[in-house]
Design a protein around this motif. Structure first.
Motif, PDB file in Angstrom:
ATOM      1  N   MET A 270       0.850  -1.193   0.000  1.00 28.20           N
ATOM      2  CA  MET A 270       0.000   0.000   0.000  1.00 28.20           C
ATOM      3  C   MET A 270       0.884   1.242   0.000  1.00 28.20           C
ATOM      4  O   MET A 270       1.877   1.308   0.727  1.00 28.20           O
ATOM      5  CB  MET A 270      -0.907   0.005   1.232  1.00 28.20           C
ATOM      6  N   ALA A 271       0.537   2.219  -0.811  1.00 32.82           N
ATOM      7  CA  ALA A 271       1.322   3.442  -0.907  1.00 32.82           C
ATOM      8  C   ALA A 271       1.253   4.216   0.407  1.00 32.82           C
ATOM      9  O   ALA A 271       0.232   4.194   1.095  1.00 32.82           O
ATOM     10  CB  ALA A 271       0.789   4.311  -2.049  1.00 32.82           C
ATOM     11  N   PRO A 272       2.330   4.898   0.785  1.00 35.17           N
ATOM     12  CA  PRO A 272       2.317   5.667   2.031  1.00 35.17           C
ATOM     13  C   PRO A 272       1.301   6.795   1.962  1.00 35.17           C
ATOM     14  O   PRO A 272       1.062   7.379   0.908  1.00 35.17           O
ATOM     15  CB  PRO A 272       3.746   6.205   2.127  1.00 35.17           C
ATOM     16  N   PHE A 273       0.694   7.088   3.102  1.00 38.55           N
ATOM     17  CA  PHE A 273      -0.341   8.116   3.156  1.00 38.55           C
ATOM     18  C   PHE A 273       0.261   9.508   3.051  1.00 38.55           C
ATOM     19  O   PHE A 273      -0.323  10.415   2.469  1.00 38.55           O
ATOM     20  CB  PHE A 273      -1.132   7.974   4.459  1.00 38.55           C
ATOM     21  N   LEU A 274       1.457   9.697   3.621  1.00 35.18           N
ATOM     22  CA  LEU A 274       2.115  10.996   3.605  1.00 35.18           C
ATOM     23  C   LEU A 274       3.308  10.962   2.657  1.00 35.18           C
ATOM     24  O   LEU A 274       3.997   9.949   2.547  1.00 35.18           O
ATOM     25  CB  LEU A 274       2.601  11.373   5.009  1.00 35.18           C
TER      26      LEU A 274
ATOM     27  N   CYS B 264       6.271   8.057  17.444  1.00 37.54           N
ATOM     28  CA  CYS B 264       6.546   8.090  16.003  1.00 37.54           C
ATOM     29  C   CYS B 264       7.445   6.925  15.595  1.00 37.54           C
ATOM     30  O   CYS B 264       7.264   6.330  14.525  1.00 37.54           O
ATOM     31  CB  CYS B 264       7.203   9.410  15.620  1.00 37.54           C
ATOM     32  N   ALA B 265       8.418   6.606  16.436  1.00 35.38           N
ATOM     33  CA  ALA B 265       9.328   5.506  16.118  1.00 35.38           C
ATOM     34  C   ALA B 265       8.589   4.180  16.034  1.00 35.38           C
ATOM     35  O   ALA B 265       8.967   3.292  15.256  1.00 35.38           O
ATOM     36  CB  ALA B 265      10.432   5.429  17.166  1.00 35.38           C
ATOM     37  N   LEU B 266       7.528   4.041  16.820  1.00 38.03           N
ATOM     38  CA  LEU B 266       6.734   2.807  16.803  1.00 38.03           C
ATOM     39  C   LEU B 266       5.704   2.800  15.678  1.00 38.03           C
ATOM     40  O   LEU B 266       5.166   1.741  15.336  1.00 38.03           O
ATOM     41  CB  LEU B 266       6.025   2.627  18.148  1.00 38.03           C
ATOM     42  N   ALA B 267       5.436   3.975  15.101  1.00 40.71           N
ATOM     43  CA  ALA B 267       4.384   4.071  14.092  1.00 40.71           C
ATOM     44  C   ALA B 267       4.781   3.409  12.776  1.00 40.71           C
ATOM     45  O   ALA B 267       3.954   2.772  12.118  1.00 40.71           O
ATOM     46  CB  ALA B 267       4.018   5.535  13.857  1.00 40.71           C
ATOM     47  N   HIS B 268       6.056   3.564  12.389  1.00 46.80           N
ATOM     48  CA  HIS B 268       6.494   2.984  11.115  1.00 46.80           C
ATOM     49  C   HIS B 268       8.005   2.847  11.138  1.00 46.80           C
ATOM     50  O   HIS B 268       8.709   3.706  11.677  1.00 46.80           O
ATOM     51  CB  HIS B 268       6.065   3.869   9.941  1.00 46.80           C
ATOM     52  N   ARG B 269       8.506   1.778  10.549  1.00 46.37           N
ATOM     53  CA  ARG B 269       9.953   1.539  10.602  1.00 46.37           C
ATOM     54  C   ARG B 269      10.755   2.616   9.882  1.00 46.37           C
ATOM     55  O   ARG B 269      11.929   2.825  10.190  1.00 46.37           O
ATOM     56  CB  ARG B 269      10.276   0.164  10.028  1.00 46.37           C
TER      57      ARG B 269
ATOM     58  N   ALA C 204      14.971   5.614  12.458  1.00 48.65           N
ATOM     59  CA  ALA C 204      16.304   6.232  12.487  1.00 48.65           C
ATOM     60  C   ALA C 204      16.221   7.716  12.821  1.00 48.65           C
ATOM     61  O   ALA C 204      16.997   8.223  13.642  1.00 48.65           O
ATOM     62  CB  ALA C 204      17.005   6.024  11.150  1.00 48.65           C
ATOM     63  N   ARG C 205      15.278   8.426  12.200  1.00 45.35           N
ATOM     64  CA  ARG C 205      15.145   9.868  12.455  1.00 45.35           C
ATOM     65  C   ARG C 205      14.754  10.126  13.913  1.00 45.35           C
ATOM     66  O   ARG C 205      15.282  11.047  14.554  1.00 45.35           O
ATOM     67  CB  ARG C 205      14.097  10.455  11.504  1.00 45.35           C
ATOM     68  N   CYS C 206      13.856   9.328  14.442  1.00 44.74           N
ATOM     69  CA  CYS C 206      13.420   9.520  15.829  1.00 44.74           C
ATOM     70  C   CYS C 206      14.533   9.168  16.813  1.00 44.74           C
ATOM     71  O   CYS C 206      14.730   9.862  17.815  1.00 44.74           O
ATOM     72  CB  CYS C 206      12.180   8.684  16.109  1.00 44.74           C
ATOM     73  N   GLN C 207      15.254   8.097  16.540  1.00 48.35           N
ATOM     74  CA  GLN C 207      16.360   7.736  17.423  1.00 48.35           C
ATOM     75  C   GLN C 207      17.446   8.808  17.418  1.00 48.35           C
ATOM     76  O   GLN C 207      18.024   9.124  18.460  1.00 48.35           O
ATOM     77  CB  GLN C 207      16.942   6.388  17.005  1.00 48.35           C
ATOM     78  N   ALA C 208      17.714   9.378  16.253  1.00 50.60           N
ATOM     79  CA  ALA C 208      18.716  10.441  16.174  1.00 50.60           C
ATOM     80  C   ALA C 208      18.317  11.634  17.033  1.00 50.60           C
ATOM     81  O   ALA C 208      19.162  12.259  17.688  1.00 50.60           O
ATOM     82  CB  ALA C 208      18.909  10.869  14.723  1.00 50.60           C
TER      83      ALA C 208
END
Length: 264
Positions: free
Chosen positions: A1-5, A29-34, A38-42
């Motif tokens: 399925m294509a991403p919504f955003l 956000c980190a749990l919302a999508h893989r 990386a961006r959230c962990q940073a």
């Protein structure tokens, strides 16, 4: 399925959350999508403060990928760090653990050593040789160095600040002798690090020699002598300055004269 955003919108949303330093939202956000991980962990690990001994061990167990996200490191021992463990040998073990952690951090740009939460100043000369060397290795790449309530700091450390832009010193007492045997001057000719922000405050009740006059020479200025050559720091483009030092009026005036055209 294509991403919504779209990717652009995703980056804007994550950038907004990261700028607010909302750790709860970043974890969600980190749990919302893989693709967000990386961006959230940073953002989550960009700024880390170590106050307790157990936090050193917890950080040391993280993967190298996570440790590489740490850019802003504050070492601020709480009172229980020093009071819970009174045996000198145990304190030495803690310094070894902190040394091991510093060695594992490849990308620290902002370093703050802060003893204001305790009743004692950190004595830099009493740090282990290995810990002092680990700190020394971090200095050339730092953008910010902040020292709060630290005594017997070798002035030679300032020679290694090759890229520093901000220097914040609060009750930092310099001296020109102890610890110098561990510090070799950088080889080769290098331009001085150009500071944009400088803070130097010293509590008026402090009776120890501050080394302020010698510190001023590291800025490339000296009362009655104008600009000094081969100084490691350059304040000619300073944008922000805070001085709160008892006496040393001529030295403070020489600093103001050197950067009066660029201060906001």
């Amino acid at each position: 399925m294509a991403p919504f955003l779209t990717q652009e919108i995703e980056q804007r949303v994550l950038g907004y959350v990261a700028a607010r330093e909302d750790t709860k939202a970043l974890r969600a956000c980190a749990l919302a999508h893989r693709s967000f991980v990386a961006r959230c962990q940073a953002a989550l690990f960009y700024r880390v403060t170590i106050r307790k001994i157990r936090e050193i061990d917890a950080l040391a167990r993280l993967s190298p990928r996570i440790l590489a996200y740490i850019r802003d490191l504050r070492i601020a021992p709480s009172s229980d760090w020093l009071s819970t463990y009174t045996r000198h040998s145990y304190f030495e073990d803690n310094m070894d653990a902190l040394t091991g952690l510093l060695v594992k951090l490849p990308a620290v740009l902002h370093l703050h050593i802060d003893s204001s939460l305790t009743s004692e100043l950190i004595d830099y000369a009493d740090l282990s040789v290995e810990l002092r060397r680990a700190i020394l290795e971090k200095l050339p790449s730092l953008r910010t160095l902040a020292l709060t309530d630290v005594m017997r700091v070798p002035l030679a450390l300032l020679d290694h600040l090759q890229d520093v832009q901000e220097l914040h010193l609060e009750n930092a007492l310099f001296e020109d002798k102890r610890g110098v045997e561990l510090i070799q001057r950088p080889t080769g000719v290098k331009p001085p690090a150009r500071l944009s922000r400088l803070t130097y405050t010293l509590h008026p009740d402090m009776t120890r020699p501050s080394g302020f006059a010698d510190f001023v020479k590291k800025l490339g200025v000296q009362p009655g002598a104008g600009t000094l050559p081969n100084a490691p720091l350059d304040i000619s483009a300073l944008r922000s300055l805070r001085l709160q030092v008892k006496d040393f009026r001529q030295e403070q005036r020489s600093i103001l004269d050197a950067c009066k055209d660029t201060l906001n």
